[in-house]
Design a protein around this motif. Sequence first.
Motif, PDB file in Angstrom:
ATOM      1  N   UNK A 194      41.039  43.209  27.911  1.00  0.00           N
ATOM      2  CA  UNK A 194      42.246  43.207  28.861  1.00  0.00           C
ATOM      3  C   UNK A 194      43.216  44.421  28.092  1.00  0.00           C
ATOM      4  N   UNK A 195      42.934  44.265  26.653  1.00  0.00           N
ATOM      5  CA  UNK A 195      43.669  45.383  25.588  1.00  0.00           C
ATOM      6  C   UNK A 195      43.134  46.253  25.882  1.00  0.00           C
ATOM      7  N   UNK A 333      46.018  35.899  34.503  1.00  0.00           N
ATOM      8  CA  UNK A 333      44.608  34.839  34.640  1.00  0.00           C
ATOM      9  C   UNK A 333      43.776  35.447  34.692  1.00  0.00           C
ATOM     10  N   UNK A 334      42.554  34.614  34.089  1.00  0.00           N
ATOM     11  CA  UNK A 334      40.567  35.640  34.157  1.00  0.00           C
ATOM     12  C   UNK A 334      40.301  34.837  34.559  1.00  0.00           C
ATOM     13  N   UNK A 335      38.607  35.027  34.047  1.00  0.00           N
ATOM     14  CA  UNK A 335      37.514  33.551  33.672  1.00  0.00           C
ATOM     15  C   UNK A 335      37.039  33.445  34.182  1.00  0.00           C
ATOM     16  N   UNK A 340      39.301  32.843  42.668  1.00  0.00           N
ATOM     17  CA  UNK A 340      40.278  31.601  43.690  1.00  0.00           C
ATOM     18  C   UNK A 340      41.820  31.377  42.975  1.00  0.00           C
ATOM     19  N   UNK A 341      41.911  32.403  42.730  1.00  0.00           N
ATOM     20  CA  UNK A 341      43.446  32.956  42.753  1.00  0.00           C
ATOM     21  C   UNK A 341      44.757  33.311  43.296  1.00  0.00           C
ATOM     22  N   UNK A 370      42.238  42.476  37.145  1.00  0.00           N
ATOM     23  CA  UNK A 370      41.350  42.962  38.263  1.00  0.00           C
ATOM     24  C   UNK A 370      40.264  43.224  38.006  1.00  0.00           C
ATOM     25  N   UNK A 371      39.497  42.755  36.918  1.00  0.00           N
ATOM     26  CA  UNK A 371      38.768  42.856  36.040  1.00  0.00           C
ATOM     27  C   UNK A 371      37.637  41.883  36.985  1.00  0.00           C
ATOM     28  N   UNK A 372      39.169  40.994  36.909  1.00  0.00           N
ATOM     29  CA  UNK A 372      38.078  39.002  37.278  1.00  0.00           C
ATOM     30  C   UNK A 372      37.074  38.922  36.071  1.00  0.00           C
TER      31      UNK A 372
END
Length: 394
Positions: A194-195, A333-335, A340-341, A370-372
Motif C-alpha cells: 500500500x505504501x 481493509x485488505x487480506x 467480502x468487503x 484496490x489490490x485485494x
Amino acid sequence: MSTLTLTLSDAHLSIIKAIYFNRLVSSLEISKVTGASIPTITKHIEELISGGWIVEKGFAQSTSGRRPVVYSLVSDRNYILSVAMDQFYTRMVIADLSGTFVTEIAETEINLNDDPSALEKLIADTNTFIENSGIQRGKIFAAGISMPGFVDVQDGNNRSFLHTEEITLRDKLTQDLGLPVFIDNDSSVIALAELKFGIGKTNSEAMVINLSWGIGLGMIINNKIYRGFKGYAGEFSHIPIFDNDKICSCGKRGCLETQASLITIEDSALEEINNGAFTSLKIENGKVEITAVIAEAMKGDSLSIKLLSYAGYQIGRAIAILIHILNPEKIVLSGRASKAGKFLLPPVQQAINDYSIPTITEGTEIIISKMGFDAQLVGSAALAIEHISKEFFV
C-alpha cells in the motif's frame, strides 16, 4: 540494441528502485526520489540504458513547456520470486521488473500450526514451482517471502513458526532455494504494498488491516512502515477487548481474534448449521470453508451475511481504539477477507460511529484495498526490491 557489461553501483540501484516503485519516471522525478543531482542522474541513466537495465518510454504529459523523457525498467531483464504465506496456505508467483506477474499464482497447503515439516515443504514446493515456471533460476535475483508470526527482520528469524537450528531461517531459505531471500511479517508486507503502490502514494498516515485467519495490522506513519521497539508492532489480533473465555491462538483470553477472525467465522458457521440454522452453506469434511461463506453471502445467504457482518462490527470496535490513539487519515481493509468487503465495510463503519469520538474520526476514511488479496504478493516482491544490493549482481 547491444548492451554493455555494467557493474552496478549503489547509485545505479537507487535509480532501479526508484523506477520500479514509480513505473514511468523522468530524470527530474528520479532526482527528487534519490536526492542526486540531475547531471548525476543523467549520467547513470545513460549507463543503465547501455547496460540493458532501463529504456526510454516516450515523453511525460505536460501542460506547458518541453515534455520530459520518461524511463522504465527492461521488464524481462531479471525477475523476482514472491511468496505469500498465511497459517494454512502459501501462494507464490514470479514477477518481472515492471511488477507484472509472469506466471500463474500457485497455491500449496502448508499448515504452520501443526505440520513439523512445514519448512521442508515450503522449500520443496518453492523449488518445484521455480523449476516448472519456465524462468531460468539465474534470472531470478531475489525472493521476498512474507509470513505470519513474530518475524525479526534484522536477525532473519520467525519467532512463531518455521524454526531452524544452527542458521537463521533467512539463511536456510537462501541456501536451499539458491537465491537471496528476504523475510518479513505478512501484515507489514501488505502495508508495504500500500505504501509503494496504493494508498501511500497520496496519504502519509494509514492503517492497513490484514483480514485473515488472524487479524494483522501494518502501520504507515509519516510515509514509513512503523515497526515499534523490537519490530513486532501491529499484533492487532491480540487486542484484549472481549470479556469471554475463548482461548486465543496466543494463549490469552478475550482477544479480537476470538470473535472476528476467519477461523472464528468458520467455527461459528459450523455451530449454526449444527444447531439447525436455515442456510445454503454446506458442511464438507467436517467444516465450513470461509470461501463458501463469502460466496454464499454474495448470493444473498442470510446466515453468511450475518456472520460476516458480526465480524466486521467487532473489527470496527478495535479500529475505534486505533483511531483514538493514532488518528489515521485512511484505514484500509485488505487480506484474504477483502473479497467480502461490501459485507464488512458497513458494520465496521457502524462500530466506529458507535465507539469513536466524532471530532477524532472526522476525515478518517475506511476503504477496501484496490489490490485485494494480491496485496501480499505485490508486497513480497517489493520487499525483495527494497533489499537488493550491488553484491547480487557481481
